[in-house]
Design an enzyme around this catalytic site. Sequence first.
Site, PDB file in Angstrom:
ATOM      1  N   VAL A  98       0.962  -1.253   0.017  1.00 57.75           N
ATOM      2  CA  VAL A  98       0.115  -0.005   0.002  1.00 57.75           C
ATOM      3  C   VAL A  98       0.899   1.167  -0.013  1.00 57.75           C
ATOM      4  O   VAL A  98       0.579   2.324  -0.508  1.00 57.75           O
ATOM      5  CB  VAL A  98      -0.934  -0.065   1.106  1.00 57.75           C
ATOM      6  CG1 VAL A  98      -1.740   1.312   1.259  1.00 57.75           C
ATOM      7  CG2 VAL A  98      -1.815  -1.044   1.014  1.00 57.75           C
ATOM      8  N   GLU A  99       2.118   1.203   0.850  1.00 57.88           N
ATOM      9  CA  GLU A  99       2.812   2.464   0.957  1.00 57.88           C
ATOM     10  C   GLU A  99       3.351   2.576  -0.387  1.00 57.88           C
ATOM     11  O   GLU A  99       3.423   3.789  -0.901  1.00 57.88           O
ATOM     12  CB  GLU A  99       3.956   1.896   2.059  1.00 57.88           C
ATOM     13  CG  GLU A  99       3.326   2.190   3.212  1.00 57.88           C
ATOM     14  CD  GLU A  99       3.275   3.645   3.869  1.00 57.88           C
ATOM     15  OE1 GLU A  99       3.699   4.713   3.149  1.00 57.88           O
ATOM     16  OE2 GLU A  99       2.907   3.624   4.765  1.00 57.88           O
ATOM     17  N   SER A 100       3.847   1.642  -1.134  1.00 60.29           N
ATOM     18  CA  SER A 100       4.773   2.180  -2.376  1.00 60.29           C
ATOM     19  C   SER A 100       4.493   1.045  -3.805  1.00 60.29           C
ATOM     20  O   SER A 100       5.153   1.282  -4.522  1.00 60.29           O
ATOM     21  CB  SER A 100       6.196   1.978  -2.151  1.00 60.29           C
ATOM     22  OG  SER A 100       6.508   0.728  -1.708  1.00 60.29           O
TER      23      SER A 100
END
Length: 205
Positions: A98-100
């Site tokens: 989700v972050e990257s």
Amino acid sequence: MLRLALTACLLLTALQPAAARADVFGFVDEKGVRNYTDVPTDRRARLLWRDVNGPKAIFLPSGGGFLYKFPPALLADVETAARTHSLDPLLLKALVSVESRANPKARSPKGAMGLTQLMPGTAKRYGVSNAYDPRQNLNGGARYLRDLLTLFREDVHLALAAFNAGENAVIRNGNRIPPYAETQRYVPAVLEQMAIFRRQTAPNS
């Protein structure tokens, strides 16, 4: 020792009024007692933590988790970092997704970097000299997440909210997920992605 001091310092910020400054300073007095404050009136006080104002401006899925194959080359490093810091590997894997979107070179408009989208101050705090190095980034992000889980008594929802918006944002909101649209989408996105990975690894899936 550093982790315990950091946790104690952040727990003390929870006792500050909502309008208090987010910066946390500390010093050891002549009796060897550790002192923490948001107002550095003592010349010995040194800045320990500066709050990041709001979410990191990362890209989030419009609905549900990411349905894609996680890069196999990263799996061993994710599992190593997770187990080193007593995390569920699927949680760290979901956070990275989700972050990257598992892109080691990702950078958000606010300057969050690498696989776990570490802000510069967080990277420095955890000894990450190159946030675009996958192993350094994963280790720093895993350590940070472990500290957040410890701080928020293993509440995954609050730890994830703090990972996105900063722990002081969670504390200032009465230990609740802050009212930021990104953060309120981020927490369920990570948990749903984790559930997707869990289903993929289940027997007969």
